[in-house]
Design a protein around this motif. Structure first.
Motif, PDB file in Angstrom:
ATOM      1  N   LEU A 290      15.902  40.320  34.489  1.00 58.37           N
ATOM      2  CA  LEU A 290      16.228  41.682  35.300  1.00 58.37           C
ATOM      3  C   LEU A 290      17.614  41.973  35.080  1.00 58.37           C
ATOM      4  CD1 LEU A 290      15.059  43.682  36.998  1.00 58.37           C
ATOM      5  CD2 LEU A 290      15.598  42.182  38.884  1.00 58.37           C
TER       6      LEU A 290
ATOM      7  N   ARG B 149      18.640  43.994  32.239  1.00 53.90           N
ATOM      8  CA  ARG B 149      18.018  45.247  32.187  1.00 53.90           C
ATOM      9  C   ARG B 149      18.705  46.232  33.011  1.00 53.90           C
ATOM     10  NH1 ARG B 149      12.495  45.244  33.452  1.00 53.90           N
ATOM     11  NH2 ARG B 149      12.573  42.906  34.123  1.00 53.90           N
ATOM     12  N   LEU B 150      19.385  45.796  33.935  1.00 52.32           N
ATOM     13  CA  LEU B 150      20.118  46.577  34.823  1.00 52.32           C
ATOM     14  C   LEU B 150      21.372  46.902  34.352  1.00 52.32           C
ATOM     15  CD1 LEU B 150      18.864  45.024  38.173  1.00 52.32           C
ATOM     16  CD2 LEU B 150      18.173  47.346  37.288  1.00 52.32           C
TER      17      LEU B 150
ATOM     18  N   GLY C 264      18.844  51.552  35.673  1.00 55.33           N
ATOM     19  CA  GLY C 264      17.701  51.024  34.711  1.00 55.33           C
ATOM     20  C   GLY C 264      16.623  51.922  34.575  1.00 55.33           C
TER      21      GLY C 264
ATOM     22  N   ALA D 256      12.588  48.198  34.919  1.00 52.74           N
ATOM     23  CA  ALA D 256      13.689  47.471  35.723  1.00 52.74           C
ATOM     24  C   ALA D 256      13.642  47.801  37.328  1.00 52.74           C
ATOM     25  CB  ALA D 256      14.739  47.615  35.153  1.00 52.74           C
TER      26      ALA D 256
END
Ligand SMILES: [Zn+2]
Length: 564
Positions: A194, A197-198, A214, A218
């Motif tokens: 995660l 993806r941020l 995101g 996300a």
């Protein structure tokens, strides 16, 4: 001026009339349970009317007040409308109402708040009530454009408003602002998949400013790290959210599943349904729970849940808006992903299921349409009433392809919040026809109105109706050209009959008509004549679903009934 005394006086008149007519009425059908008189009824296809009668949850008569008064029996409740406007109950055809209900009572809401100052004030007020160290969550339904300050809050501001709490503030599906230390409390770093993806937003010195950005996936995964409400909180939240919708004239919702809702999360609404406690009609579809298990999961989930199962209050309405993950927010699906969708849809057709599809914009929609057309070529799908939601920039060619298959379109007021962004990316020419509401109506494409609340939009239907009529964003920027602005009646039809079509109910609800459910709203102001920019401020003073007064305020407050 329309006080209880007036209601009583009308009742007395009605009783006297009833007594005087009782002999003549001997052979008549039973007297109504309720009548509403001296109003301004919005009747779509019929003579103007000022009154209607309700019996056993349905509208049994409609017309002039004298005609309806003549039907009164000793047990009939008489409601004096005092000239107010009555509309068919509104139906949001794409609202995440079940999900919103789960956390409605444990969140802070910024719906319709016009200053950042007031928004922060709501946070401060919530902090005063919530235990120290607990979470304050604003889950969406706002944009900085609605604030007079024209900017979102900073981390320092939310920390000042709630110094002893964790704070999570979601802006659409693009960004989240966390309080100091809240990212650590969520354990974001512990989810390497995660955190990669941020994007951590930073100031000029490279210091994180509290905002994470995101893609939809996300952001929804980040939301999933928040503590869950208890079952009791979910039940209470669902009841409270549905009542809040009733207060805005909503009598029905079509719920499309979506992100952040698990199969377990349907238990609260099911329990309320079993206990006859629903205050609006819920039609729900199920989104695919797991990527690459879509067909197996749908088969399993619907083993004992055939299309249309349920009752007049709570009913299953097929699959979507996420039918397969491979064609959900994906601009470039592979052939294998399209084949996967095709297989699920063939199965859906074999089970007589309706399906609704989330699709973000027009350019890549041919991927979805190709698959639908392939299925349609084998078995015509028109009678299953499938739909595509969003698609704010639908082209004439896309609308034609939908029309040819008998697939409908669910329109929400996303551009009320995001219109300026669209204008900036695509220019004024594209904005003039986005969405092409009137073009779709002229083609006789089935269209439903709605909001997509409450992550993306706020749930207020009158704000959505106002946006349909003037095409203006929350900060007043005009987008749609006059030829894509529907009339008030056309817009209202979309939000009532139009939405009802998608659950096969346009003959049962969505109009003030004899034989339809008595699902109605008595409005605070006249929708047909107030200045358009004031439509968003209309509320319901009395909302009735199936003849039951589920919400009442002002002069009618005493009339509200407990759920059955
Ligand atoms: Zn969607």
């Amino acid at each position: 001026m329309y006080d209880a005394a007036l209601v009583r006086r009308a009742y007395l008149v009605a009783v006297l009339l009833a007594l005087c007519c009782i002999d003549a009425a001997g052979a008549r059908s039973p007297a109504p349970d309720t009548i509403l008189i001296n109003g301004k009824l919005v009747v779509y296809d019929g003579a103007p009317a000022q009154a209607l009668a309700v019996r056993d949850g349905k509208i049994t008569a409609i017309g002039r007040t004298a005609k309806i008064l003549a039907l009164v029996g000793p047990g009939t409740r008489v409601i004096e409308l005092g000239g107010r406007t009555v509309i068919p109950g509104l139906i949001d055809s794409h609202i995440h109402a079940i999900r919103a209900g789960l956390s409605y009572n444990t969140e802070v809401h910024w719906f319709g708040v016009r200053t950042l100052d007031e928004a922060l004030g709501r946070l401060r007020a919530a902090a005063e009530k919530a235990p120290r160290g607990s979470w304050l969550v604003v889950a969406g339904g706002w944009t900085e454009r609605q604030f007079r300050e024209d900017r979102p809050p900073t981390q320092a501001e939310i920390a000042a408003a709630a110094p002893d709490h964790h704070v999570y503030i979601q802006l659409l599906y693009s960004k989240v602002l966390l309080g100091p230390g809240s990212a650590e409390a969520l354990g974001v770093a512990g989810h390497p998949g995660l955190s990669a993806r941020l994007n951590v937003e930073r100031d000029v010195d490279g210091k994180p400013i509290g905002w994470l950005s995101g893609d939809n996936r996300a952001i929804s995964d980040l939301f999933n790290l928040l503590p869950r409400p208890t079952f009791a909180q979910k039940l209470a939240g669902t009841r409270a959210f549905f009542r809040a919708l009733n207060a805005m004239g909503i009598t029905g919702v079509n719920d499309p599943g979506g992100y952040n809702i698990e199969i377990d999360d349907y238990q609260p609404v099911m329990q309320i349904g079993r206990e006859h406690g629903l205050t609006l009609r819920v039609r729900y579809s199920l989104s695919a729970p797991r990527r690459d298990h879509e067909l197996a999961d749908f088969k399993e989930l619907t083993q004992n849940l055939p299309m249309g199962s349920g009752d007049d209050w709570l009913r299953f309405n097929g699959i979507g808006e996420n039918v397969t993950w491979g064609l959900y927010n994906n601009d470039n699906p592979t052939d294998a992903q399209k084949e996967q969708l095709y297989q699920v849809l063939r199965w859906a057709v074999s089970r007589g299921m309706t399906a609704t599809f989330h699709w973000h914009n027009d350019r890549p929609v041919h991927h979805l349409l190709d698959v639908l057309e392939r299925v349609n070529a084998e078995t015509p799908i028109a009678k299953l009433r499938w739909s595509i939601a969003h698609l704010n920039d639908a082209s004439p060619a896309t609308l034609k392809r939908l029309k040819a298959m008998g697939v409908g379109w669910l329109v929400q007021n996303a551009f009320y919040f995001r219109g300026e962004a669209f204008l900036g990316q695509r220019g004024a020419d594209a904005a003039r026809v986005a969405p092409p509401l009137v073009s779709a109506l002229r083609m006789k494409l089935p269209v439903g109105g709605g909001t997509d609340a409450h992550r993306v939009m706020a749930p207020n239907p009158f704000v959505s109706l106002q946006w349909m009529l003037d095409g203006k964003t929350v900060s007043g920027v005009a987008m749609r050209a006059p030829q894509e602005l529907p009339t008030r009646i056309e817009a209202l039809r979309l939000y009532t009959q139009g939405s009802a079509w998608f659950t096969f109910e346009e003959k049962l609800r969505g109009a003030l008509k004899v034989g339809q459910f008595a699902d109605i709203a008595v409005l605070s102001r006249d929708y047909l004549s107030v200045p358009v920019e004031q439509i968003g401020g209309i509320v319901s003073l009395l909302t009735m679903v199936g003849g039951q007064i589920v919400y009442a305020d002002g002069p009618y407050a005493a009339l509200e009934e407990k759920p059955r």
